[in-house]
Scaffold this motif. Structure first.
Motif, PDB file in Angstrom:
ATOM      1  N   GLY A  33      41.994  34.701  43.601  1.00 44.72           N
ATOM      2  CA  GLY A  33      42.867  35.237  44.670  1.00 44.72           C
ATOM      3  C   GLY A  33      43.717  34.091  44.951  1.00 44.72           C
ATOM      4  O   GLY A  33      44.729  34.230  46.048  1.00 44.72           O
ATOM      5  N   ARG A 199      53.852  36.010  44.035  1.00 47.43           N
ATOM      6  CA  ARG A 199      53.253  36.284  45.449  1.00 47.43           C
ATOM      7  C   ARG A 199      52.788  37.558  45.395  1.00 47.43           C
ATOM      8  O   ARG A 199      51.649  37.950  45.676  1.00 47.43           O
ATOM      9  N   ARG A 200      53.509  38.608  44.841  1.00 43.82           N
ATOM     10  CA  ARG A 200      53.455  39.922  44.957  1.00 43.82           C
ATOM     11  C   ARG A 200      52.165  40.251  44.013  1.00 43.82           C
ATOM     12  O   ARG A 200      51.439  41.014  44.219  1.00 43.82           O
ATOM     13  N   ARG A 202      49.868  38.507  43.380  1.00 43.56           N
ATOM     14  CA  ARG A 202      48.568  37.964  43.804  1.00 43.56           C
ATOM     15  C   ARG A 202      48.258  38.864  45.072  1.00 43.56           C
ATOM     16  O   ARG A 202      47.235  39.469  45.110  1.00 43.56           O
ATOM     17  N   ASP A 203      49.187  38.990  45.709  1.00 41.33           N
ATOM     18  CA  ASP A 203      49.133  39.742  46.996  1.00 41.33           C
ATOM     19  C   ASP A 203      48.538  41.420  47.016  1.00 41.33           C
ATOM     20  O   ASP A 203      47.965  41.970  47.685  1.00 41.33           O
ATOM     21  N   GLU A 204      49.530  41.948  46.222  1.00 40.52           N
ATOM     22  CA  GLU A 204      49.634  43.609  45.856  1.00 40.52           C
ATOM     23  C   GLU A 204      48.776  43.986  44.932  1.00 40.52           C
ATOM     24  O   GLU A 204      47.961  45.012  44.965  1.00 40.52           O
ATOM     25  N   ASN A 224      48.863  27.773  46.049  1.00 41.21           N
ATOM     26  CA  ASN A 224      47.886  27.599  46.979  1.00 41.21           C
ATOM     27  C   ASN A 224      47.210  26.131  46.624  1.00 41.21           C
ATOM     28  O   ASN A 224      46.756  25.444  47.547  1.00 41.21           O
TER      29      ASN A 224
END
Ligand SMILES: Nc1ncnc2c1ncn2[C@@H]1O[C@H](COP(=O)(O)OP(=O)(O)OP(=O)(O)O)[C@@H](O)[C@H]1O
Length: 258
Positions: A33, A199-200, A202-204, A224
């Motif tokens: 994550g 970032r997307r 990882r996040d989406e 991170n």
């Protein structure tokens, strides 16, 4: 997703190329994550460590635990099939294949049908090809290439070819994406867009990212956690703000500029 599982754990990794110790007793960890960066001055051993993780360079000592399994001696194909997929520092686009076909080669790593099915064009072959095409279209759209899918990939501008590589890696549906200098050769605007895309990812998409990169704005903005290599050894690990303040890290980079 727990967000705390260790997806990659390198322990005590040593790599020697003839008389050069490229890596000495390296520990490197990537938590699920996260976007975790590996940075360091030129020649610090970053690409060598990615090569060890992806199975392209064997370590002379040490252990590589990947996706919950000891993969120290596993071949590269086994690691990518298990979900650790990498991109390369230099462009690795098949220039004469069209854009969509390039990305479909990524999907072929996970959508499988036997050679007999392919030869006899069985229903399994058509189902597999359909799934590969769907995955490729989805990932091209995700990275922002929404046209020119029939163009030979070599005719895309450089920045789009880099995105194409990313789409191809995503089409292989990784759990861990290993990026080697994805911003190399990109301009400032393209680099900012790449940061947002990572970032997307990882996040989406819920994909964990390990990234080697020289662009400090990108790294400090998206990571991170950061591990710093210098002359083949880990000199620091921590959050971006911890790393920015670390005197040993500052000295290593100042030494490079001197
Ligand atoms: N195949 C090889 N044979 C011999 N020496 C090598 C080989 N690959 C890397 N090295 C050496 O190992 C050291 C680490 O190289 P590596 O490419 O991993 O560094 P890096 O941190 O990725 O550098 P850069 O940021 O310049 O890409 C360097 O001294 C390099 O010259």
């Amino acid at each position: 997703m727990s967000g705390h599982d260790v997806l990659l754990h390198c322990q005590g990794v040593h790599v020697r190329f003839g008389g050069v110790m490229a890596l000495t007793d390296v520990d490197f960890q990537v938590l699920e994550g996260t976007i975790t960066a590996l940075i360091g001055p030129n020649g610090a051993g970053k690409t060598t460590l990615l090569n060890v993780v992806s199975g392209m360079v064997p370590c002379s000592e040490g252990r590589v635990e990947l996706l919950g399994r000891d993969m120290t001696r596993a071949p590269a194909w086994e690691r990518s099939r298990a979900g650790a997929v990498r991109t390369f520092q230099n462009l690795e686009v098949f220039t004469t294949m069209n854009v969509l076909e390039n990305v479909m080669t990524g999907a072929h790593r996970v959508v499988r049908y036997g050679p007999i099915s392919a030869l006899l064009k069985t229903p399994a072959y058509f189902r597999g090809e359909h799934r590969c095409r769907e995955l490729a279209e989805e990932k091209l759209t995700f990275v922002g290439i929404d046209s020119d899918w029939n163009l030979p990939a070599g005719e895309l501008p450089y920045g789009k070819q880099r995105l194409l590589e990313l789409a191809r890696a995503l089409a292989a549906q990784p759990r861990l994406l290993l990026l080697d200098e994805p911003a190399a050769g990109l301009n400032t605007t393209e680099t900012r867009a790449l940061a947002e895309l990572i970032r997307r990812i990882r996040d989406e998409l819920g994909i964990t990212v390990a990234i080697v990169e020289h662009d400090m704005d990108l790294i400090m903005g998206v990571s991170n956690a950061i591990t710093v290599l210098h002359f083949g050894q880990v000199i620091a690990s921590g959050t971006p703000s911890e790393i920015q303040k670390n005197p040993e890290v500052v000295a290593a980079y100042l030494g490079e500029e001197a």
